[in-house]
Design an enzyme around this catalytic site. Sequence first.
Site, PDB file in Angstrom:
ATOM      1  N   GLY A   1       0.822  -1.200   0.000  1.00  0.00           N
ATOM      2  CA  GLY A   1       0.000   0.000   0.000  1.00  0.00           C
ATOM      3  C   GLY A   1       0.859   1.255   0.000  1.00  0.00           C
ATOM      4  O   GLY A   1       1.966   1.270   0.535  1.00  0.00           O
ATOM      5  N   SER A   2       0.346   2.315  -0.603  1.00  0.00           N
ATOM      6  CA  SER A   2       1.036   3.602  -0.550  1.00  0.00           C
ATOM      7  C   SER A   2       0.845   4.220   0.832  1.00  0.00           C
ATOM      8  O   SER A   2       0.022   3.769   1.626  1.00  0.00           O
ATOM      9  CB  SER A   2       0.498   4.526  -1.635  1.00  0.00           C
ATOM     10  OG  SER A   2       0.769   4.001  -2.925  1.00  0.00           O
TER      11      SER A   2
ATOM     12  N   HIS B   1      -0.098   1.080   9.814  1.00  0.00           N
ATOM     13  CA  HIS B   1      -1.376   1.524   9.247  1.00  0.00           C
ATOM     14  C   HIS B   1      -2.267   2.098  10.347  1.00  0.00           C
ATOM     15  O   HIS B   1      -3.453   2.335  10.129  1.00  0.00           O
ATOM     16  CB  HIS B   1      -2.089   0.366   8.549  1.00  0.00           C
ATOM     17  CG  HIS B   1      -1.223  -0.397   7.615  1.00  0.00           C
ATOM     18  ND1 HIS B   1      -0.641  -1.607   7.948  1.00  0.00           N
ATOM     19  CD2 HIS B   1      -0.797  -0.101   6.364  1.00  0.00           C
ATOM     20  CE1 HIS B   1       0.089  -2.038   6.929  1.00  0.00           C
ATOM     21  NE2 HIS B   1       0.020  -1.147   5.962  1.00  0.00           N
TER      22      HIS B   1
ATOM     23  N   SER C   1      16.539  37.155  20.050  1.00  0.00           N
ATOM     24  CA  SER C   1      16.938  38.549  19.863  1.00  0.00           C
ATOM     25  C   SER C   1      16.745  39.381  21.114  1.00  0.00           C
ATOM     26  O   SER C   1      17.388  40.427  21.278  1.00  0.00           O
ATOM     27  CB  SER C   1      16.147  39.157  18.703  1.00  0.00           C
ATOM     28  OG  SER C   1      14.751  39.079  18.963  1.00  0.00           O
TER      29      SER C   1
ATOM     30  N   GLY D   1       6.148  42.281  25.464  1.00  0.00           N
ATOM     31  CA  GLY D   1       7.282  43.089  25.901  1.00  0.00           C
ATOM     32  C   GLY D   1       6.847  44.422  26.477  1.00  0.00           C
ATOM     33  O   GLY D   1       7.372  44.886  27.504  1.00  0.00           O
TER      34      GLY D   1
END
Length: 547
Positions: free
Chosen positions: A58-59, A219, A430, A533
Site C-alpha cells: 500500500g502507498s 497503518h 533577539s 514586551g
Amino acid sequence: MSQFFMNEKGDLVNEAIEGVLLSTPWHNLSRLDLGDDIRVVVRNDWDKSKVALISGGGSGHEPAHAGFVGKGMLTAAVCGDIFASPSVDAVLSAIINVTGEAGCLLIVKNYTGDRLNFGLAAEKAKNLGYKVALVMVQDDIALPENPQPRGIAGTALIHKIAGYAAEQGEPLEQVQALAQRAIEATATIGLAFATCHVPGEARDERVKPGQSELGMGIHGEPGVTTLETQNSREIVAIMTEKLAKTLPEQKKALLLVNNLGGFSMLELAVLTREVLKSPLAARLSHLIGPATLVSALDMKGFSLTTLQLEEAFIEALAAPVETQGWQPLQTLAAPQPMTAQKVASQLQARPSQNAQAATTVNRVCQTLIDLEDELNALDAKVGDGDTGSTFAAGARRVNKALEENQLPLAELPTLMAVVGEQLATVMGGSSGVLMSILFTAAGQQLEQGGSVAQALEHGLERMKHYGGAQIGHRTLVDALEPALKALLAGESLAAAAAAARQGADSTAQMQSAKAGRSSYLNQQSLNGVKDPGAYAVEKVFAALSQG
C-alpha cells in the site's frame, strides 16, 4: 475537512508517483504504461540480465517502496492505494515486465493482503514459465505471541542486502538465501504518540495526551500496550530492553532509527542520543538514520530496528546505490570534544554595595520572574510563547548575582555594563541581544555624565537603531519610550508608570506589528492583545513607582 495536502483523493497516489519520477536525480525511473489502476515503478536502465527484485504494498509508507527502486536495490515497486495491497494483476505485471532468465525475488511485508496478492501473482508467473522466489519480512517484535509478525521498517534493510547480491550477479537461490538470513536477523519495534491521518478520514484519537502506544502498526493498528508516558528516556529504556533480548551474546548489530512520518529532526536527534546512551549501545557497531525509510503517512512515531551483523550484510549495506530513499551506513564512534578557547568577559568589575541600587535591581528582577507564566500566555497568542521565560531567565541571572554580592552596585556605569553582558549570555533569541545593547549603551553614556534617564534613553536609541523597532511598531518600545520621556521631563516614577501603561495599552489596538515575531501575524491574531514586551515594561515601571 481534510488535513491532507492533495488535489483529489482519487488522484493522490498517481500524482505522488509522478512526483517521484520527476524528482529522481538519476532519471532512472519510469512507470509501466498500463493505465491508472496498475502502478508499477521500474528501473528504466534495467536489461533483465540479473535477478530482478520486486517489492511493494500500500502507498503511504514513502519513501518505501518506489523510493528504493534503482541500481543496487529494487528493480520494481508495485504501489497500491493508501494502505491497500496492490492487486494480483499489478504484481504479475511487474514480474513479467522486469524478469529475465535469472528470475526474480519478491520481497513481501507480512500482511494478509500482501501475502495473498504477491503469493498468487508468484504462482501465476511460475505457470507462465517465470522463475520466481518469495521471501516474507516479519521483523515486528512488539506482539511476541503473534504467529504472523508484521513486516515493518526492517523491510528496507532486506531490499538493500538482497539488492546488492542481485547487482553483483548472484543467482536467484543465493539472493533469496541471503535475504532470508537477513530477515531472520532483523527485529523492529515501534511506538507512536498519535495515529496517522488517512486522507479523507477522521484521525483516530485513541492515544490520549501524555500517552504513547507501543507497537502501533504502520497503518495505525492498535499496539500491544499503552504507556502513560511520552518521556524519551523512559520510552527508549522499554524499547531497547526488548530489542536486546533478540540479540545473541557477543553478536554485534546495526541500528536503524526510522521516522514514521511525524517526528521532527530535533526529536529524532534526541531519540538517537537516548538509544546510543542505553545499555543496548554496547551491542551496536553501525547506524542508519535517523531518517524516514518506512513511514506511516504523518504518524507521530518512530521505530527502532536491529540487524545482527555479518560481513556479507555490512558489505551489502555499505555499497552505493542510485535510489532516492536509502540512507548511508555509518560506523558508530563516540564524538570527541574539540579544545576551545572560552570568550572571556572584558569587564573587570569589582563587587560593591549600594542599598538603593540593590532594592531597585531586586524589584525589577522579581517583577519579571513573577510575570513569567502570564507573559508566556500572552505571547502564545501573538508569538511563540516564550517571552516570559526569556525575561525571567535574564532576571534570575541578575538576581542571583545580586544575592551572591557579585554586582558593582556602587558604580552605576559598570553595573549597567555588567547587566548588559549577563543578559546577552542567558537570554535567548533577539531579546537578550536587544536588552544587552540597551544596558551596555546606557552604561557607556553614564560614563560620560548625565542622569540614569538620559543614559537609558541613549540605550533605547541604540536598541532601536539595531533592532529596527519604532513607536507604533507594537513592541516594548511603545511602553518604554514614553516612560523615559516622562522621566526626562522631570516627572515622577508614577507618571512614568502611567505613560508606560498607556503605551502598552495602545499596542492592543494596533492592527499590525512592524517588528518582532508578531510582525508575521495577521490582524485577527493581534486584535485586543497587548504586546508582551510592552506589558512587561508596564509592570516593571508600576513596581518601581510603588517603592
